[in-house]
Design a protein around this motif. Structure first.
Motif, PDB file in Angstrom:
ATOM      1  N   ILE A  32       0.689  -1.160  -0.337  1.00  0.00           N
ATOM      2  CA  ILE A  32       0.382  -0.154   0.384  1.00  0.00           C
ATOM      3  C   ILE A  32       0.941   0.998   0.432  1.00  0.00           C
ATOM      4  CG2 ILE A  32      -1.461   1.190   1.622  1.00  0.00           C
ATOM      5  CD1 ILE A  32      -2.697  -1.112   2.695  1.00  0.00           C
ATOM      6  N   SER A  33       1.596   1.309   0.828  1.00  0.00           N
ATOM      7  CA  SER A  33       3.060   2.122   0.700  1.00  0.00           C
ATOM      8  C   SER A  33       3.455   2.376  -0.072  1.00  0.00           C
ATOM      9  CB  SER A  33       3.712   2.404   2.112  1.00  0.00           C
ATOM     10  OG  SER A  33       4.571   0.885   2.104  1.00  0.00           O
ATOM     11  N   GLY A  34       3.850   1.625  -1.106  1.00  0.00           N
ATOM     12  CA  GLY A  34       4.583   1.129  -2.358  1.00  0.00           C
ATOM     13  C   GLY A  34       3.265   2.100  -3.331  1.00  0.00           C
ATOM     14  N   ALA A  35       2.219   1.715  -2.980  1.00  0.00           N
ATOM     15  CA  ALA A  35       1.517   2.023  -4.407  1.00  0.00           C
ATOM     16  C   ALA A  35       1.496   3.899  -4.092  1.00  0.00           C
ATOM     17  CB  ALA A  35       0.249   1.471  -4.085  1.00  0.00           C
ATOM     18  N   ILE A  36       0.926   4.352  -3.175  1.00  0.00           N
ATOM     19  CA  ILE A  36       1.079   5.594  -2.368  1.00  0.00           C
ATOM     20  C   ILE A  36       1.837   6.347  -2.845  1.00  0.00           C
ATOM     21  CG2 ILE A  36       0.539   7.573  -0.795  1.00  0.00           C
ATOM     22  CD1 ILE A  36      -0.780   5.416   0.275  1.00  0.00           C
ATOM     23  N   SER A  37       3.430   6.091  -2.829  1.00  0.00           N
ATOM     24  CA  SER A  37       4.743   6.260  -3.262  1.00  0.00           C
ATOM     25  C   SER A  37       4.551   6.834  -5.033  1.00  0.00           C
ATOM     26  CB  SER A  37       5.442   5.612  -2.642  1.00  0.00           C
ATOM     27  OG  SER A  37       5.658   5.836  -1.352  1.00  0.00           O
ATOM     28  N   LEU A  38       4.079   5.853  -5.569  1.00  0.00           N
ATOM     29  CA  LEU A  38       4.454   5.345  -6.749  1.00  0.00           C
ATOM     30  C   LEU A  38       3.106   6.896  -7.473  1.00  0.00           C
ATOM     31  CD1 LEU A  38       5.311   3.412  -9.114  1.00  0.00           C
ATOM     32  CD2 LEU A  38       3.276   2.806  -9.483  1.00  0.00           C
ATOM     33  N   VAL A  39       2.545   6.773  -7.076  1.00  0.00           N
ATOM     34  CA  VAL A  39       0.822   7.721  -7.557  1.00  0.00           C
ATOM     35  C   VAL A  39       0.967   9.044  -7.369  1.00  0.00           C
ATOM     36  CG1 VAL A  39      -1.370   8.337  -7.025  1.00  0.00           C
ATOM     37  CG2 VAL A  39      -0.889   6.108  -7.451  1.00  0.00           C
ATOM     38  N   LEU A  40       1.531   8.969  -6.184  1.00  0.00           N
ATOM     39  CA  LEU A  40       2.384  11.124  -5.461  1.00  0.00           C
ATOM     40  C   LEU A  40       3.089  11.243  -6.478  1.00  0.00           C
ATOM     41  CD1 LEU A  40       1.324  10.825  -2.377  1.00  0.00           C
ATOM     42  CD2 LEU A  40      -0.285  11.694  -3.851  1.00  0.00           C
ATOM     43  N   GLY A  41       4.172  10.433  -6.846  1.00  0.00           N
ATOM     44  CA  GLY A  41       6.185  10.386  -6.517  1.00  0.00           C
ATOM     45  C   GLY A  41       5.927  10.414  -8.564  1.00  0.00           C
ATOM     46  N   ILE A  42       5.048   9.891  -8.895  1.00  0.00           N
ATOM     47  CA  ILE A  42       5.772  10.224 -10.817  1.00  0.00           C
ATOM     48  C   ILE A  42       5.579  11.522 -11.260  1.00  0.00           C
ATOM     49  CG2 ILE A  42       4.910   9.413 -12.371  1.00  0.00           C
ATOM     50  CD1 ILE A  42       7.084   7.394 -11.121  1.00  0.00           C
ATOM     51  N   PRO A  43       4.320  11.395 -10.587  1.00  0.00           N
ATOM     52  CA  PRO A  43       3.643  12.835 -11.685  1.00  0.00           C
ATOM     53  C   PRO A  43       4.577  14.388 -10.783  1.00  0.00           C
ATOM     54  CG  PRO A  43       1.875  11.887 -11.055  1.00  0.00           C
ATOM     55  CD  PRO A  43       2.762  11.299  -9.975  1.00  0.00           C
ATOM     56  N   TYR A  44       5.186  14.187  -9.172  1.00  0.00           N
ATOM     57  CA  TYR A  44       6.112  15.163  -9.227  1.00  0.00           C
ATOM     58  C   TYR A  44       6.941  14.894  -9.803  1.00  0.00           C
ATOM     59  CZ  TYR A  44       8.023  17.896  -5.370  1.00  0.00           C
ATOM     60  OH  TYR A  44       8.974  18.831  -4.810  1.00  0.00           O
ATOM     61  N   GLY A  45       8.003  13.555  -9.806  1.00  0.00           N
ATOM     62  CA  GLY A  45       8.829  13.476 -11.258  1.00  0.00           C
ATOM     63  C   GLY A  45       8.973  13.837 -12.010  1.00  0.00           C
ATOM     64  N   VAL A  46       8.186  13.720 -12.794  1.00  0.00           N
ATOM     65  CA  VAL A  46       7.974  14.948 -14.351  1.00  0.00           C
ATOM     66  C   VAL A  46       7.679  16.212 -13.704  1.00  0.00           C
ATOM     67  CG1 VAL A  46       6.405  14.691 -16.478  1.00  0.00           C
ATOM     68  CG2 VAL A  46       6.655  12.866 -15.181  1.00  0.00           C
ATOM     69  N   LEU A  47       6.734  16.885 -13.001  1.00  0.00           N
ATOM     70  CA  LEU A  47       6.577  17.607 -12.950  1.00  0.00           C
ATOM     71  C   LEU A  47       7.926  18.518 -13.140  1.00  0.00           C
ATOM     72  CD1 LEU A  47       4.917  20.102 -12.278  1.00  0.00           C
ATOM     73  CD2 LEU A  47       4.951  19.687 -10.192  1.00  0.00           C
ATOM     74  N   LEU A  48       9.125  17.864 -11.699  1.00  0.00           N
ATOM     75  CA  LEU A  48      10.049  18.698 -11.301  1.00  0.00           C
ATOM     76  C   LEU A  48      10.905  18.811 -12.379  1.00  0.00           C
ATOM     77  CD1 LEU A  48      11.037  17.294  -7.876  1.00  0.00           C
ATOM     78  CD2 LEU A  48      10.804  19.457  -8.828  1.00  0.00           C
TER      79      LEU A  48
END
Length: 61
Positions: A32-48
């Motif tokens: 669950i924590s990995g899925a949340i990190s993936l959902v939030l982290g990918i868009p943030y990384g792309v934005l950065l």
């Protein structure tokens, strides 16, 4: 083999059902924590990445 395990770690053998339940709960928490990190982290990384200096979508002046 069962007798040896029972001599070495009797509490673990007696409570093996609880051990497997705890193991499964740990796997669920990590998933669950990995899925949340993936959902939030990918868009943030792309934005950065796209708004860094010299990128195609740079904001600011």
């Amino acid at each position: 083999m069962a007798e040896l395990l029972n001599q070495i770690i009797p509490d673990v053998v007696a409570r093996s059902d609880q051990l497997w339940r705890a193991f499964w709960e740990t796997i669920q928490m990590v998933g669950i924590s990995g899925a949340i990190s993936l959902v939030l982290g990918i868009p943030y990384g792309v934005l950065l990445f796209t708004t860094r200096e010299g990128a195609c979508c740079k904001t600011g002046r």
